[in-house]
Design a protein around this motif. Structure first.
Motif, short mmCIF file in Angstrom:
data_model
loop_
_atom_site.label_atom_id
_atom_site.label_comp_id
_atom_site.label_asym_id
_atom_site.label_seq_id
_atom_site.Cartn_x
_atom_site.Cartn_y
_atom_site.Cartn_z
N THR A 15 1.94 -8.34 5.56
CA THR A 15 2.88 -8.58 4.47
C THR A 15 4.32 -8.60 4.98
N ALA A 16 4.71 -7.58 5.72
CA ALA A 16 6.10 -7.48 6.17
C ALA A 16 6.46 -8.65 7.08
N GLY A 17 5.58 -8.96 8.02
CA GLY A 17 5.86 -10.03 8.97
C GLY A 17 5.96 -11.38 8.29
N LEU A 34 3.85 -13.53 15.95
CA LEU A 34 2.80 -13.29 16.95
C LEU A 34 1.76 -12.36 16.32
N GLU A 35 0.55 -12.83 16.22
CA GLU A 35 -0.50 -12.06 15.54
C GLU A 35 -1.70 -11.94 16.48
N ARG A 36 -2.13 -10.72 16.66
CA ARG A 36 -3.23 -10.50 17.62
C ARG A 36 -4.58 -11.04 17.12
N CYS A 47 -7.24 -2.07 2.90
CA CYS A 47 -6.29 -1.85 1.81
C CYS A 47 -7.08 -1.49 0.56
N GLY A 48 -6.41 -0.82 -0.38
CA GLY A 48 -7.05 -0.53 -1.67
C GLY A 48 -6.89 -1.70 -2.63
N ASP A 49 -6.01 -2.64 -2.27
CA ASP A 49 -5.84 -3.92 -3.01
C ASP A 49 -5.11 -3.78 -4.34
N ALA A 50 -4.52 -2.63 -4.63
CA ALA A 50 -3.86 -2.47 -5.93
C ALA A 50 -2.36 -2.66 -5.76
N ILE A 51 -1.76 -3.46 -6.65
CA ILE A 51 -0.30 -3.63 -6.63
C ILE A 51 0.20 -3.64 -8.07
N GLY A 286 8.12 -2.49 7.09
CA GLY A 286 6.78 -2.20 6.56
C GLY A 286 6.22 -0.91 7.13
N ASP A 287 4.91 -0.89 7.34
CA ASP A 287 4.27 0.33 7.86
C ASP A 287 4.92 0.79 9.17
N ALA A 288 5.42 -0.14 9.94
CA ALA A 288 6.04 0.21 11.23
C ALA A 288 7.29 1.05 11.05
C1 LIG Z 1 -7.32 2.00 3.40
C2 LIG Z 1 -5.95 1.61 2.94
C3 LIG Z 1 -5.73 1.40 1.58
C4 LIG Z 1 -4.47 0.97 1.13
N1 LIG Z 1 -4.31 0.69 -0.20
C5 LIG Z 1 -3.15 0.14 -0.65
C6 LIG Z 1 -3.01 -0.29 -2.01
O1 LIG Z 1 -3.95 -0.21 -2.81
N2 LIG Z 1 -1.83 -0.84 -2.39
C7 LIG Z 1 -0.78 -0.98 -1.52
O2 LIG Z 1 0.30 -1.46 -1.93
N3 LIG Z 1 -0.89 -0.57 -0.22
C8 LIG Z 1 -2.06 -0.04 0.24
N4 LIG Z 1 -2.19 0.34 1.56
C9 LIG Z 1 -1.04 0.19 2.46
C10 LIG Z 1 -0.83 -1.28 2.83
O3 LIG Z 1 -2.04 -1.87 3.21
C11 LIG Z 1 0.19 -1.37 3.95
O4 LIG Z 1 1.31 -0.58 3.62
C12 LIG Z 1 0.63 -2.81 4.18
O5 LIG Z 1 -0.46 -3.60 4.55
C13 LIG Z 1 1.70 -2.83 5.26
O6 LIG Z 1 1.97 -4.14 5.66
P1 LIG Z 1 2.58 -4.41 7.09
O7 LIG Z 1 2.83 -5.88 7.14
O8 LIG Z 1 3.68 -3.49 7.37
O9 LIG Z 1 1.44 -4.01 8.13
P2 LIG Z 1 -0.03 -4.61 8.31
O10 LIG Z 1 -0.52 -5.20 7.05
O11 LIG Z 1 -0.83 -3.54 8.95
O12 LIG Z 1 0.18 -5.80 9.36
C14 LIG Z 1 0.41 -5.57 10.72
C15 LIG Z 1 -0.06 -6.79 11.49
O13 LIG Z 1 0.36 -6.66 12.84
C16 LIG Z 1 -0.67 -7.08 13.71
N5 LIG Z 1 -0.42 -6.41 14.99
C17 LIG Z 1 -0.41 -5.07 15.23
N6 LIG Z 1 -0.15 -4.81 16.53
C18 LIG Z 1 0.03 -6.02 17.11
C19 LIG Z 1 0.34 -6.42 18.46
N7 LIG Z 1 0.52 -5.51 19.43
N8 LIG Z 1 0.43 -7.75 18.72
C20 LIG Z 1 0.25 -8.67 17.74
N9 LIG Z 1 -0.05 -8.34 16.45
C21 LIG Z 1 -0.15 -7.04 16.16
C22 LIG Z 1 -1.93 -6.61 12.99
O14 LIG Z 1 -3.08 -7.31 13.45
C23 LIG Z 1 -1.58 -6.91 11.52
O15 LIG Z 1 -1.96 -8.22 11.16
C24 LIG Z 1 -3.42 0.80 2.05
C25 LIG Z 1 -3.63 1.05 3.43
C26 LIG Z 1 -4.88 1.44 3.86
C27 LIG Z 1 -5.09 1.68 5.33
#
Ligand SMILES: Cc1cc2nc3c(=O)[nH]c(=O)nc-3n(C[C@H](O)[C@H](O)[C@H](O)COP(=O)(O)OP(=O)(O)OC[C@H]3O[C@@H](n4cnc5c(N)ncnc54)[C@H](O)[C@@H]3O)c2cc1C
Length: 459
Positions: A15-17, A34-36, A47-51, A286-288
């Motif tokens: 999402t963040a990227g 860049l996506e692995r 994800c829990g899929d709720a927003i 994002g999560d990072a």
């Molecule tokens: C079990 C679970 C349930 C959740 N339920 C909810 C919910 O119901 N509602 C909600 O809003 N949030 C929920 N969350 C949180 C939500 O999923 C995350 O906060 C959100 O996906 C964060 O997005 P992001 O883009 O920061 O990271 P991510 O979605 O984790 O994306 C990171 C991306 O980076 C890639 N990547 C990582 N390292 C590398 C590398 N070295 N090189 C290249 N690519 C790389 C990964 O493959 C991935 O595609 C849940 C999380 C979990 C684990």
């Protein structure tokens, strides 16, 4: 080794990227994600899929298309809490109804939209390191197994929880938050389950406490497709996530004969957002950067907004030709004075919870009417009770919570501190020079919290 050069390199196509890349590409910048993962696997994320709904997202992609393709349930009207010690209760949603999404399709649409905005996407590309010379100047990666160096004016770290990039960047001399350890994360696992018969709660997201001070959830993607999962805080003894979920589902009549369509687990941050998520040439989103509501685990809205804001600020910096911490600082300011302050305040309840036994907290929750809980948590939007009714429920709750009044009092003090903390975050500095003073004010509130609750300091 091949060398490629872009204005912005975004690591991670979640999402963040995707929001970062779509925003920067629309501004006319040369951007690559860049996506692995492989293209087929793109968007497949635990994800829990709720927003909350479509309004969660910055308007830089086609949100109607996203909705049509991936919002499978747009009628979530309430949060339903299953109480193992007493009556279940509901907290109704105010305003926009919540949604549950098909997470894989949602992730695919985001990647499609980033691509349509003009960003390139390199799949099967694992980032292994950063290049740096006092500032981050790019990354090195293995693309389809071959080494590639990507040069960039700004690297956006959207690699999710436990991002490898943060182990590689030299943050010496910057204010980037390195006060991060595993105990500030949660380990979570979910299954997508198809039931024989429709469930009764297709208008609700359902929560149930687990004895390990986490929660188990059932989120209905449709009335027959349920996302069921659970998590535990990593400062607690580990729980066998798969077994605990299996036992729970076996005990639920609606899951008899159900089929499991998908299983996945991951770590997610359950801490306050990073105090600073920028360093010269480098931004985390994002999560990072801990942009997850630490009490619910909801991280999608924070990731989308942070990605969008980081790209806007990076675009300005690139236009000016300067990539220092100060040039990128505005991004920190936007995060902290928006959702950052709420997440930091919610984290106080996590810390409070960590100082008490689950049984005690459940007993208090059982005894308190939902309206009082909402008041206690400072959550907005619940219909207010009449004064007489309020007095009656207060007296009833006081009798029912006998034996836990000290803890309850603590809870009220924590809610006061949560308010104080939000005010401190409203004053997050607009330049790095005032940062240490700001941190001192914030830490003074945290010290009071640790004193009141007796909890182990989390930071
Ligand atoms: C079990 C679970 C349930 C959740 N339920 C909810 C919910 O119901 N509602 C909600 O809003 N949030 C929920 N969350 C949180 C939500 O999923 C995350 O906060 C959100 O996906 C964060 O997005 P992001 O883009 O920061 O990271 P991510 O979605 O984790 O994306 C990171 C991306 O980076 C890639 N990547 C990582 N390292 C590398 C590398 N070295 N090189 C290249 N690519 C790389 C990964 O493959 C991935 O595609 C849940 C999380 C979990 C684990």
């Amino acid at each position: 080794m091949t060398t490629e050069s872009r204005d912005i390199v975004v690591v991670g196509g979640g999402t963040a990227g995707c929001f970062a890349a779509a925003t920067a590409a629309q501004e006319g910048l040369d951007v690559v994600i860049l996506e692995r993962k492989s293209e087929d696997d793109g968007g497949h994320i635990a994800c829990g899929d709720a927003i909350k709904g479509k309004s969660t997202f910055p308007d830089v992609i086609d949100l109607d298309y996203l909705r049509e393709e991936s919002f499978t349930n747009e009628n979530i009207q309430r949060a339903h809490f299953i109480n193992p010690k007493g009556d279940n209760y509901d907290i109704p949603f105010q305003g926009e109804a919540g949604s549950v999404i098909d997470r894989k399709r949602y992730g695919e649409v985001l990647l499609e939209e980033a691509d349509r905005a003009g960003a390139e996407i390199h799949y099967n590309t694992v980032v292994t390191d950063v290049t740096q010379n006092g500032r981050v100047t790019g990354v090195t990666a293995k693309r389809e197994g071959s080494p590639v160096e990507y040069e960039a004016e700004v690297v956006i770290d959207a690699a999710g929880a436990l991002s490898i990039l943060q182990d590689k960047v030299d943050f010496e001399g910057t204010r980037y938050d390195t006060n991060v350890d595993y105990s500030q994360f949660c380990s979570a696992y979910r299954e997508v389950i198809e039931t024989d018969e429709p469930v009764e709660y297709d208008d609700a997201i359902v929560f149930k406490p687990t004895k390990e001070l986490g929660y188990l959830w059932y989120f209905p993607r449709t009335d027959r497709e349920i996302n069921a999962g659970l998590g535990f805080q990593m400062n607690k003894p580990p729980m066998e996530l798969v077994d605990v979920l299996k036992r729970d589902l076996e005990a639920q009549p609606e899951f008899e004969n159900a089929t499991v369509k998908d299983k996945l687990g991951a770590a997610l941050p359950t801490r306050r957002p990073y105090d600073s998520a920028v360093a010269p040439g480098f931004m985390s989103v994002g999560d990072a950067a801990g942009h997850v509501n630490p009490t619910t685990g909801g991280g999608i809205p924070g990731a989308a907004k942070a990605g969008h804001w980081a790209a806007e600020v990076a675009t300005d910096a690139i236009t000016e030709g300067a990539f220092s911490e100060s040039m990128l600082w505005e991004y920190n300011h936007r995060v902290q004075t928006d959702f950052g302050k709420r997440f930091a305040a919610m984290d106080l309840y996590n810390i409070f919870g960590s100082a008490h036994e689950v049984d005690e907290l459940t007993e208090i929750i059982t005894a308190l009417p939902a309206e009082m809980l909402v008041d206690l948590m400072g959550t907005k939007g619940v219909t207010s009770l009449g004064v007489v009714e309020k007095i009656k429920t207060t007296i009833r709750a006081a009798i029912d919570t006998r034996g836990h009044w000290g803890t309850l009092r603590e809870g009220y003090q924590v809610s006061q501190l949560a308010g104080d903390l939000q005010s401190v975050y409203d004053q997050y500095p607009s330049t790095p020079s005032e940062f240490e003073n700001w941190q001192a004010k914030r830490d003074a509130v945290m010290d009071q919290l640790y004193e009141i609750t007796g909890a182990e300091p989390k930071y």
